[in-house]
Design a protein around this motif. Structure first.
Motif, PDB file in Angstrom:
ATOM      1  N   VAL A 222     -27.811 -11.008  -0.120  1.00 23.08           N
ATOM      2  CA  VAL A 222     -26.955 -11.753   0.246  1.00 23.08           C
ATOM      3  C   VAL A 222     -26.144 -11.134   1.463  1.00 23.08           C
ATOM      4  O   VAL A 222     -25.130 -11.822   1.721  1.00 23.08           O
ATOM      5  CB  VAL A 222     -25.684 -12.122  -0.896  1.00 23.08           C
ATOM      6  N   THR A 223     -26.617 -10.627   2.140  1.00 20.88           N
ATOM      7  CA  THR A 223     -26.271 -10.072   3.478  1.00 20.88           C
ATOM      8  C   THR A 223     -25.836 -11.054   4.430  1.00 20.88           C
ATOM      9  O   THR A 223     -24.601 -11.150   5.155  1.00 20.88           O
ATOM     10  CB  THR A 223     -27.245  -8.768   3.932  1.00 20.88           C
ATOM     11  N   LEU A 224     -27.013 -11.910   4.468  1.00 21.69           N
ATOM     12  CA  LEU A 224     -26.784 -13.076   5.611  1.00 21.69           C
ATOM     13  C   LEU A 224     -25.903 -14.003   4.951  1.00 21.69           C
ATOM     14  O   LEU A 224     -25.087 -14.621   6.010  1.00 21.69           O
ATOM     15  CB  LEU A 224     -28.414 -13.878   5.740  1.00 21.69           C
ATOM     16  N   PRO A 225     -25.803 -14.454   3.922  1.00 19.58           N
ATOM     17  CA  PRO A 225     -24.600 -15.291   3.650  1.00 19.58           C
ATOM     18  C   PRO A 225     -23.249 -14.685   3.711  1.00 19.58           C
ATOM     19  O   PRO A 225     -22.235 -15.328   4.185  1.00 19.58           O
ATOM     20  CB  PRO A 225     -24.767 -15.806   2.053  1.00 19.58           C
ATOM     21  N   VAL A 226     -23.005 -13.653   3.572  1.00 23.47           N
ATOM     22  CA  VAL A 226     -21.672 -12.687   3.673  1.00 23.47           C
ATOM     23  C   VAL A 226     -21.221 -12.884   5.309  1.00 23.47           C
ATOM     24  O   VAL A 226     -20.461 -13.102   5.716  1.00 23.47           O
ATOM     25  CB  VAL A 226     -21.740 -11.325   3.101  1.00 23.47           C
ATOM     26  N   VAL A 227     -22.359 -12.500   6.239  1.00 22.30           N
ATOM     27  CA  VAL A 227     -22.202 -12.590   7.570  1.00 22.30           C
ATOM     28  C   VAL A 227     -21.929 -13.907   8.306  1.00 22.30           C
ATOM     29  O   VAL A 227     -20.791 -14.141   8.783  1.00 22.30           O
ATOM     30  CB  VAL A 227     -23.438 -12.058   8.471  1.00 22.30           C
ATOM     31  N   LEU A 228     -22.539 -14.910   7.534  1.00 20.49           N
ATOM     32  CA  LEU A 228     -22.504 -16.346   7.852  1.00 20.49           C
ATOM     33  C   LEU A 228     -20.907 -16.679   7.397  1.00 20.49           C
ATOM     34  O   LEU A 228     -20.282 -17.390   8.331  1.00 20.49           O
ATOM     35  CB  LEU A 228     -23.260 -17.352   7.013  1.00 20.49           C
TER      36      LEU A 228
END
Length: 314
Positions: A222-228
């Protein structure tokens, strides 16, 4: 920067307290439903009704705020859709992951935290963000999960007690009426309980979602959703507001600033309950909510510092 972190620490300390209380079983996970009902149907509506009746929710340029915030959220949804496709997620899992990524925790965390930082006048722009999140993005994501559910999703959004309490408060102020003193004092007492109970409940909901997720298969990273959520969402709203100003659209500095800070909030905890009811990948949704909440203490302080917010309501 340090002053801002110190300002936010008590809010997140209450979230942590609720998380520990449920993880250690001091508070049974099943009892969170009652706390959630109290916050959503009594404490927060009382707070919003009283703010609305006092004229705080009235804010000029409401339409431009809706547009700027909506455009920023659309960028996030596009990013989540691309990420979900690359992860090979199913339609329903992707939709709830998108909802968790685009929907900030305005009610439980945003109202007390941002009003403490920006002052009571931040409630008006926050109402704009909540309207977009509940009516537009929630309906879109739930329709994405199930095309047949679009009408049901919108009908459910329109029953939200927070929307009705805001509308009633604005109606009272517009009519030039004053709340009777006994009613005003009752609403004041309920509203004062909103912040600590909401934050404690938020922590408990996060703990319960994490406990339930531990029994499911390992979700996608979920790295990308957190950054988003914590970086791209506020940056997109900031860019949308700048573009609107350049195009000659009037948008107030306080309103714009509030929109950016609202977009920087972590994911809404109630999405985990929606995912649980829909029987989608609760582990994926829970991890997005948990890690955005963990990272928000620092990211919120960074965004506030970037916007030049050095002191509470200053």
């Amino acid at each position: 920067m340090l002053t801002l972190v110190e300002l936010f620490i008590p809010f997140f300390a209450l979230v942590l307290l609720g998380w520990v209380a449920v993880r250690r079983r001091f508070v049974p996970p099943d009892s969170l439903g009652g706390l959630n009902v109290f916050v959503l149907f009594f404490a927060l509506p009382a707070l919003l009704l009283r703010l609305g009746a006092g004229g705080v929710l009235s804010h000029g340029g409401f339409g431009s705020l809706l547009l700027a915030y909506g455009l920023g959220g659309a960028v996030v949804l596009a990013g989540v859709a691309l990420w979900a496709w690359r992860q090979g997620l199913g339609q329903r899992d992707a939709a709830y992951a998108a909802l968790a990524t685009v929907f900030p925790n305005t009610g439980f965390l945003g109202l007390p935290l941002l009003m403490g930082l920006l002052g009571p006048q931040a409630a008006g722009p926050l109402a704009a963000t909540f309207l977009v999140d509940v009516v537009l993005f929630s309906s879109l994501c739930l329709a994405w999960a199930d095309a047949k559910a679009a009408r049901t999703a919108l009908a459910g959004a329109m029953k939200n007690p927070l929307l009705w309490s805001m509308a009633l408060g604005v109606a009272v102020a517009s009519a030039g009426l004053t709340l009777p003193h006994p009613l005003d004092e009752t609403l004041k007492m309920l509203g004062q309980s909103a912040t600590p109970v909401a934050l404690f409940t938020l922590g408990g909901i996060l703990a319960r979602a994490q406990m339930q997720a531990e029994t499911h298969r390992k979700p996608a990273p979920v790295t990308l959703p957190v950054v988003l959520k914590l970086v791209v969402h506020p940056a997109a709203v900031l860019g949308a507001g700048w573009a609107l100003q350049r195009a000659g659209v009037e948008i107030s500095s306080l309103g714009w600033m509030t929109l950016v800070m609202a977009a920087a909030l972590p994911s809404a905890s109630n999405v985990s309950m929606l995912a649980e009811r829909a029987r989608v990948d609760t582990g994926l949704v829970a991890r997005i909510i948990l890690w955005t909440t963990v990272g928000a203490l620092l990211s919120l302080a960074l965004w506030a510092h970037q916007l030049g917010l050095q002191t509470p309501a200053g």
